[in-house]
Motif scaffolding. Structure first.
Motif, PDB file in Angstrom:
ATOM      1  N   HIS A   1       0.819  -1.210   0.000  1.00 56.76           N
ATOM      2  CA  HIS A   1       0.000   0.000   0.000  1.00 56.76           C
ATOM      3  C   HIS A   1       0.858   1.268   0.000  1.00 56.76           C
ATOM      4  CE1 HIS A   1      -3.280   2.701   0.739  1.00 56.76           C
ATOM      5  NE2 HIS A   1      -2.849   3.033   1.950  1.00 56.76           N
ATOM      6  N   HIS A   2       1.946   1.257   0.756  1.00 58.53           N
ATOM      7  CA  HIS A   2       2.772   2.459   0.890  1.00 58.53           C
ATOM      8  C   HIS A   2       3.773   2.616  -0.252  1.00 58.53           C
ATOM      9  CE1 HIS A   2       1.030   3.459   4.670  1.00 58.53           C
ATOM     10  NE2 HIS A   2       1.573   2.452   5.346  1.00 58.53           N
ATOM     11  N   THR A   3       3.926   1.622  -1.080  1.00 55.44           N
ATOM     12  CA  THR A   3       4.845   1.741  -2.220  1.00 55.44           C
ATOM     13  C   THR A   3       4.275   2.701  -3.251  1.00 55.44           C
ATOM     14  OG1 THR A   3       5.749  -0.488  -1.920  1.00 55.44           O
ATOM     15  CG2 THR A   3       5.969   0.495  -4.108  1.00 55.44           C
TER      16      THR A   3
ATOM     17  N   PRO B   1      -8.900   2.294   4.734  1.00 51.15           N
ATOM     18  CA  PRO B   1     -10.134   2.234   3.934  1.00 51.15           C
ATOM     19  C   PRO B   1     -10.005   2.906   2.569  1.00 51.15           C
ATOM     20  CG  PRO B   1     -10.339   3.877   5.677  1.00 51.15           C
ATOM     21  CD  PRO B   1      -9.069   3.129   5.944  1.00 51.15           C
ATOM     22  N   ASP B   2      -8.952   3.718   2.377  1.00 46.15           N
ATOM     23  CA  ASP B   2      -8.759   4.403   1.102  1.00 46.15           C
ATOM     24  C   ASP B   2      -8.066   3.530   0.067  1.00 46.15           C
ATOM     25  OD1 ASP B   2      -6.464   4.450   2.763  1.00 46.15           O
ATOM     26  OD2 ASP B   2      -5.575   6.044   1.537  1.00 46.15           O
ATOM     27  N   CYS B   3      -7.644   2.344   0.464  1.00 49.95           N
ATOM     28  CA  CYS B   3      -6.891   1.468  -0.428  1.00 49.95           C
ATOM     29  C   CYS B   3      -7.835   0.789  -1.430  1.00 49.95           C
ATOM     30  CB  CYS B   3      -6.162   0.408   0.398  1.00 49.95           C
ATOM     31  SG  CYS B   3      -5.212  -0.754  -0.574  1.00 49.95           S
ATOM     32  N   THR B   4      -7.419   0.760  -2.699  1.00 50.10           N
ATOM     33  CA  THR B   4      -8.187   0.022  -3.713  1.00 50.10           C
ATOM     34  C   THR B   4      -7.921  -1.455  -3.510  1.00 50.10           C
ATOM     35  OG1 THR B   4      -7.979   1.868  -5.271  1.00 50.10           O
ATOM     36  CG2 THR B   4      -8.619  -0.264  -6.180  1.00 50.10           C
ATOM     37  N   PHE B   5      -8.913  -2.148  -2.993  1.00 52.97           N
ATOM     38  CA  PHE B   5      -8.679  -3.481  -2.447  1.00 52.97           C
ATOM     39  C   PHE B   5      -9.822  -4.414  -2.823  1.00 52.97           C
ATOM     40  CE2 PHE B   5      -8.414  -6.733   0.828  1.00 52.97           C
ATOM     41  CZ  PHE B   5      -7.047  -6.882   1.042  1.00 52.97           C
ATOM     42  N   VAL B   6      -9.458  -5.592  -3.302  1.00 60.88           N
ATOM     43  CA  VAL B   6     -10.444  -6.629  -3.612  1.00 60.88           C
ATOM     44  C   VAL B   6     -10.087  -7.855  -2.782  1.00 60.88           C
ATOM     45  CG1 VAL B   6     -11.418  -8.122  -5.401  1.00 60.88           C
ATOM     46  CG2 VAL B   6     -10.735  -5.770  -5.968  1.00 60.88           C
ATOM     47  N   TYR B   7     -11.080  -8.398  -2.085  1.00 56.20           N
ATOM     48  CA  TYR B   7     -10.835  -9.587  -1.257  1.00 56.20           C
ATOM     49  C   TYR B   7     -11.722 -10.727  -1.725  1.00 56.20           C
ATOM     50  CZ  TYR B   7     -10.644 -12.711   2.780  1.00 56.20           C
ATOM     51  OH  TYR B   7     -10.496 -13.816   3.581  1.00 56.20           O
TER      52      TYR B   7
ATOM     53  N   PRO C   1       8.150  -4.841  -2.456  1.00 54.05           N
ATOM     54  CA  PRO C   1       7.257  -4.238  -3.443  1.00 54.05           C
ATOM     55  C   PRO C   1       7.833  -3.024  -4.174  1.00 54.05           C
ATOM     56  CG  PRO C   1       6.037  -4.787  -1.457  1.00 54.05           C
ATOM     57  CD  PRO C   1       7.502  -4.985  -1.133  1.00 54.05           C
ATOM     58  N   GLU C   2       8.846  -2.376  -3.612  1.00 56.07           N
ATOM     59  CA  GLU C   2       9.454  -1.258  -4.322  1.00 56.07           C
ATOM     60  C   GLU C   2      10.105  -1.713  -5.629  1.00 56.07           C
ATOM     61  OE1 GLU C   2      12.056   0.900  -1.780  1.00 56.07           O
ATOM     62  OE2 GLU C   2      10.481   1.483  -0.378  1.00 56.07           O
ATOM     63  N   ASP C   3      10.357  -3.012  -5.745  1.00 55.31           N
ATOM     64  CA  ASP C   3      10.929  -3.538  -6.984  1.00 55.31           C
ATOM     65  C   ASP C   3       9.913  -3.644  -8.113  1.00 55.31           C
ATOM     66  OD1 ASP C   3      13.547  -3.746  -6.067  1.00 55.31           O
ATOM     67  OD2 ASP C   3      13.249  -5.749  -5.253  1.00 55.31           O
ATOM     68  N   TYR C   4       8.638  -3.326  -7.840  1.00 52.92           N
ATOM     69  CA  TYR C   4       7.676  -3.214  -8.940  1.00 52.92           C
ATOM     70  C   TYR C   4       8.136  -2.155  -9.940  1.00 52.92           C
ATOM     71  CZ  TYR C   4       4.231  -5.245  -5.587  1.00 52.92           C
ATOM     72  OH  TYR C   4       3.558  -6.020  -4.675  1.00 52.92           O
TER      73      TYR C   4
END
Length: 242
Positions: free
Chosen positions: A27-29, A62-68, A104-107
């Protein structure tokens, strides 16, 4: 111009000890070119508190674009990834394990390459980064062997075929008729991409291996299955791969 999106599929099975921290890292990346993230978590019917940790994350951010998505029963990593692919809406898709072995910073370098080269596929290689350590000699040698077999069968120059960080153009990934349910997702998707004529480039990524005691699940039997899948698809009817 419509904002572009990276879909991140995270299959999870009994990862309660790491998944909250991993999701925070994702999320923070911050992605290059202001690309947005779509996080898709597939819970493979975990028996621990994985689901509670996932829900704690969604409540915290809650602001994260998230699918579960929760599987109806435990089916394996490949089946979880296939379920995730059904939900992707982004321009590109990457697979992310629910542990903390990858950064994830390696994305970003992978995304940069895809954008600059209008790429369809790229892998992040743990072996190209010489500062990385590896937890077990058997896993190191197994990864090298799978890469060698892939190269011999398909004319590639891979150093790390079983890497988690496989990034695809989402249209290409959706078009692949995957059937795997377990860890054989990696050789299956690699083999079909190769049979379609794509050369798979690699970039170095960071790697922080965990031990079996810490939750590492793959074993030598999965390596044998992977080799069989690579061989089987190499000689399969091409129409069955379209």
């Amino acid at each position: 111009m419509k904002q572009q999106t990276l879909s991140i599929i995270i299959p999870a099975y009994n990862e309660a000890s790491t998944i909250f921290r991993l999701l925070e890292k994702v999320h923070h990346t911050r992605l290059v070119h202001d690309i947005r993230k779509e996080i898709i978590v597939v819970n493979d019917c975990s028996k621990d508190n994985t689901e509670e940790e996932i829900l704690r994350f969604t409540e915290t951010y809650p602001d994260c674009t998230f699918v579960y998505h929760k599987q109806p029963h435990n089916q394996g990593k490949g089946a979880a990834i296939r379920a995730g692919i059904q939900k992707i809406t982004g321009n590109w898709t990457i697979i992310q394990d629910a542990d903390l072995e990858y950064n994830p910073e390696d994305y970003n370098p992978l995304l940069e390459w895809m954008i600059e080269n209008d790429g369809k596929v790229i892998y992040g290689s743990r072996f190209l980064n010489k500062t990385n350590k590896h937890s077990y000699q058997s896993f190191y040698l197994g990864g090298r062997l799978l890469s060698l077999v892939t190269n011999l069968l398909y004319g590639q120059h891979l150093t790390d075929e079983p890497t988690c960080y496989k990034m695809f153009d989402s249209g290409l990934l959706r078009s692949i008729p995957l059937k795997s349910t377990g860890f054989e997702f990696c050789p299956e998707v690699t083999a079909i991409v190769c049979r379609r004529g794509y050369k798979i480039p690699e970039l170095p990524i960071r790697y922080y291996p965990r031990s079996i005691e810490e939750g590492k699940k793959i074993n030598w039997k999965d390596g044998l299955i992977a080799i069989w899948v690579l061989v089987k698809i190499r000689f399969a009817n091409k129409h069955s791969l379209e």
